[in-house]
Design a protein around this motif. Structure first.
Motif, PDB file in Angstrom:
ATOM      1  N   LYS A  51       0.855  -1.180   0.000  1.00  0.00           N
ATOM      2  CA  LYS A  51       0.000   0.000   0.000  1.00  0.00           C
ATOM      3  C   LYS A  51       0.891   1.230   0.000  1.00  0.00           C
ATOM      4  O   LYS A  51       2.075   1.158   0.318  1.00  0.00           O
ATOM      5  CB  LYS A  51      -0.795   0.056   1.298  1.00  0.00           C
TER       6      LYS A  51
ATOM      7  N   VAL B  44     -13.298   3.451  -7.094  1.00  0.00           N
ATOM      8  CA  VAL B  44     -13.124   2.066  -6.673  1.00  0.00           C
ATOM      9  C   VAL B  44     -14.015   1.810  -5.471  1.00  0.00           C
ATOM     10  O   VAL B  44     -14.051   2.618  -4.535  1.00  0.00           O
ATOM     11  CB  VAL B  44     -11.648   1.807  -6.280  1.00  0.00           C
ATOM     12  N   ILE B  62     -11.887  -8.647  -9.642  1.00  0.00           N
ATOM     13  CA  ILE B  62     -11.954  -7.219  -9.985  1.00  0.00           C
ATOM     14  C   ILE B  62     -12.945  -7.076 -11.116  1.00  0.00           C
ATOM     15  O   ILE B  62     -12.839  -7.759 -12.133  1.00  0.00           O
ATOM     16  CB  ILE B  62     -10.572  -6.712 -10.421  1.00  0.00           C
ATOM     17  N   LEU B  88      -5.382  -4.768 -14.396  1.00  0.00           N
ATOM     18  CA  LEU B  88      -5.465  -4.572 -12.954  1.00  0.00           C
ATOM     19  C   LEU B  88      -5.304  -5.890 -12.224  1.00  0.00           C
ATOM     20  O   LEU B  88      -4.740  -5.933 -11.129  1.00  0.00           O
ATOM     21  CB  LEU B  88      -6.805  -3.911 -12.580  1.00  0.00           C
ATOM     22  N   CYS B  92      -2.687  -6.215  -9.037  1.00  0.00           N
ATOM     23  CA  CYS B  92      -3.194  -6.382  -7.675  1.00  0.00           C
ATOM     24  C   CYS B  92      -2.813  -7.753  -7.141  1.00  0.00           C
ATOM     25  O   CYS B  92      -2.700  -8.707  -7.895  1.00  0.00           O
ATOM     26  CB  CYS B  92      -4.714  -6.288  -7.653  1.00  0.00           C
ATOM     27  N   THR B 102     -13.885  -6.280  -6.002  1.00  0.00           N
ATOM     28  CA  THR B 102     -13.555  -4.857  -6.017  1.00  0.00           C
ATOM     29  C   THR B 102     -14.080  -4.311  -7.334  1.00  0.00           C
ATOM     30  O   THR B 102     -13.737  -4.814  -8.396  1.00  0.00           O
ATOM     31  CB  THR B 102     -12.031  -4.673  -5.949  1.00  0.00           C
ATOM     32  N   VAL B 104     -14.346  -1.339 -10.116  1.00  0.00           N
ATOM     33  CA  VAL B 104     -13.669  -0.143 -10.603  1.00  0.00           C
ATOM     34  C   VAL B 104     -14.571   0.482 -11.659  1.00  0.00           C
ATOM     35  O   VAL B 104     -14.919  -0.168 -12.639  1.00  0.00           O
ATOM     36  CB  VAL B 104     -12.303  -0.491 -11.234  1.00  0.00           C
ATOM     37  N   ALA B 123      -7.191   4.419 -12.972  1.00  0.00           N
ATOM     38  CA  ALA B 123      -7.644   3.258 -12.193  1.00  0.00           C
ATOM     39  C   ALA B 123      -6.578   2.851 -11.191  1.00  0.00           C
ATOM     40  O   ALA B 123      -6.873   2.506 -10.046  1.00  0.00           O
ATOM     41  CB  ALA B 123      -7.961   2.088 -13.123  1.00  0.00           C
ATOM     42  N   CYS B 124      -5.313   2.916 -11.614  1.00  0.00           N
ATOM     43  CA  CYS B 124      -4.227   2.521 -10.712  1.00  0.00           C
ATOM     44  C   CYS B 124      -4.169   3.462  -9.517  1.00  0.00           C
ATOM     45  O   CYS B 124      -4.045   3.021  -8.373  1.00  0.00           O
ATOM     46  CB  CYS B 124      -2.928   2.542 -11.493  1.00  0.00           C
ATOM     47  N   LEU B 127      -7.017   2.761  -7.149  1.00  0.00           N
ATOM     48  CA  LEU B 127      -6.796   1.559  -6.345  1.00  0.00           C
ATOM     49  C   LEU B 127      -5.849   1.851  -5.183  1.00  0.00           C
ATOM     50  O   LEU B 127      -6.036   1.352  -4.072  1.00  0.00           O
ATOM     51  CB  LEU B 127      -6.214   0.437  -7.204  1.00  0.00           C
ATOM     52  N   ILE B 132      -6.120  -0.937  -1.875  1.00  0.00           N
ATOM     53  CA  ILE B 132      -6.141  -2.317  -2.370  1.00  0.00           C
ATOM     54  C   ILE B 132      -4.679  -2.770  -2.461  1.00  0.00           C
ATOM     55  O   ILE B 132      -3.846  -2.047  -3.012  1.00  0.00           O
ATOM     56  CB  ILE B 132      -6.783  -2.369  -3.770  1.00  0.00           C
ATOM     57  N   MET B 134      -1.310  -4.034  -3.758  1.00  0.00           N
ATOM     58  CA  MET B 134      -0.798  -4.156  -5.121  1.00  0.00           C
ATOM     59  C   MET B 134       0.655  -4.563  -5.115  1.00  0.00           C
ATOM     60  O   MET B 134       1.399  -4.243  -4.200  1.00  0.00           O
ATOM     61  CB  MET B 134      -0.934  -2.814  -5.841  1.00  0.00           C
TER      62      MET B 134
END
Lengths: 222, 242
Positions: A51, B44, B62, B88, B92, B102, B104, B123-124, B127, B132, B134
């Motif tokens: 994160k 998201v 996703i 994605l 992730c 999840t 999006v 989107a990244c 997230l 989320i 990753m």
């Protein structure tokens, strides 16, 4: 173009990391046990971040990433505010803003027996303690503390509940007392319950006071 | 070879980037990404309990919903959804929250070229805003090949329509590492030399494609820097970069 790979600081502790950053080199710490908290994962010989947030280290060996989110990651020992979603024979299904619904056993109350099961309707707000939060399993909650006493867990009547981020909840629960709560308490009489899952409940004698306190807390998030 | 682009940019110059996170109140994570006049909003929601019928319950699922600026949802939107979903899914870590979904949502605010890369970038960031887990971030760029053989980056819509072929490329971002030998590697190659997604339209020669990859990878380091700077600031600020 600068060579980013040559800039490896001695440690990332206390600084902001983004997903993918390798934060700890395990090969230089042989024979040590380290505990990984929220947001870190083991990736071959190193620990990397999952994160974006600040890397915190609690001596001697606990590492975690502190970040501010709207959803909650259940952790054993936390106190949360849950809303009843359904009731089954043996437990209540509670929503705690996490990835899975949590179970509250019907007997997890002080002096709870099969004869005096509390009747909670759907939508009831409860102040609870997270007992277990293992990977892959729904979290388990309880309305008693670790010794079995009620200790203010249970139903929250009247008042107003609002949602905040987990960062603000942590700030409100930090010690010494958060300056917002301290200065509010000098002006207004109110009672408050803060859940680490980003829910806050405020109650006072008049709706005017409740709204003032709730707005002050919501706006204190910078 | 000097190239005459309408807005005066050079061959490898990107349009001004702007990214804001946490802009939607109800979404669990949100981001708006703009490259020049192309602007995309991503939201998201999740992780929420339960997966769809055909999905593996041992992993997180996703789902992507693409909403165009005007018009009905058709095959093109479904294709974008599928490309985004696959991209994605590869960044992730799906095993952290099994049996969850999840969602999006991508809303196109304005389309002026390089729409899919902007959507992937948005989107990244959304997230990351939602927390989320990753593996690393995804950095998307559009490279196109002109009829003269010239390769330019980040085209506008007019430029895209005049090109012989174009490619959307998604690379992993540059990571900072405490390891002495720098970033982690997969089978001997550093992670930044990998590629996550490549979508091409039109015909181009193999050499042209490899040249696009090279140019795109060089530009992705600039985008990586921008992402890192943006994430190091406080969440509710918006930031602009040239």
């Amino acid at each position: 173009m600068e060579n980013k790979q040559s800039s490896s600081p001695a440690s990332f502790i206390g600084s902001t990391v983004i997903p993918g950053d390798v934060v700890l080199d395990l090969s230089s710490m042989a024979n040590q046990t380290i505990k990984l908290g929220d947001g870190l994962r083991e990736d071959r010989d190193a620990i990397s971040a999952m994160k974006a947030g600040t890397l915190r280290c609690k001596k001697p060996n606990k590492y975690r990433i502190e970040s501010c989110q709207k959803r909650y990651v259940p952790c054993a020992g936390d106190t949360v505010l849950g809303i009843v979603v359904d009731s089954k024979r043996d437990d209540f299904l509670i929503d705690i803003k996490g990835p899975a619904l949590a179970f509250l056993p019907v007997l997890a109350f002080e002096g709870g027996t099969r004869r005096n099961i509390p009747k909670f309707e759907v939508g009831t707000l409860l102040y609870l303690r997270v007992v277990k939060a293992k990977f892959g399993m729904n979290p388990e909650l309880s309305c008693t503390d670790a010794h079995g006493k009620a200790a203010e867990f249970g139903l929250l009547k009247d008042g107003y509940m609002f949602e905040t981020s987990t960062g603000l909840s942590r700030k409100l629960l930090s010690s010494p007392t958060c300056p917002v709560l301290e200065s509010l308490g000098k002006k207004l009489p109110f009672e408050i319950a803060v859940g680490l899952n980003g829910r806050v409940w405020v109650n006072a004698a008049s709706p005017h006071t409740i709204i003032a306190a709730a707005n002050a807390i919501m706006n204190s998030e910078s | 070879m000097e190239v005459d682009r309408e807005d005066g940019r050079s061959q490898n110059q990107l349009r001004p980037l702007a990214c804001s996170r946490s802009i939607l109140h109800r979404a669990h994570g949100s981001a708006s990404w703009s490259q020049g006049d192309t602007k995309v909003l991503a939201a998201v929601y999740g992780p929420r309990a339960g997966t769809k019928k055909n999905e593996n319950p041992e992993k997180a699922c996703i789902e992507v919903i693409w909403k165009p600026k005007t018009g009905q949802i058709g095959k093109l939107e479904k294709e974008y959804e599928m490309i985004l979903k696959r991209t994605l899914q590869s960044i992730c870590i799906l095993t952290v929250n099994p049996n969850t979904t999840t969602s999006v949502m991508i809303q196109v605010v304005n389309d002026d070229g390089a729409l899919l890369p902007s959507a992937i970038n948005a989107a990244c960031m959304a997230l990351v805003d939602a927390g989320i887990p990753m593996r690393h971030l995804a950095v998307a760029i559009c490279c196109c090949v002109a009829r003269s053989g010239l390769v330019i980056l980040d085209p506008t819509k007019l430029e895209e329509q005049k090109m012989k072929a174009f490619a959307y490329l998604v690379f992993p971002n540059l990571v900072h590492s405490v390891l002495p030998e720098g970033s982690p590697s997969v089978q001997g190659e550093p992670i930044e030399n990998g590629i996550i997604t490549s979508v091409t339209h039109g015909t181009m020669s193999v050499d042209d494609y490899f040249y696009c990859l090279e140019r795109g990878r060089a530009a992705s380091t600039k985008l990586s820097d921008f992402l890192r700077r943006n994430l190091q600031q406080q969440p509710t600020n918006s930031s602009k970069a040239g």
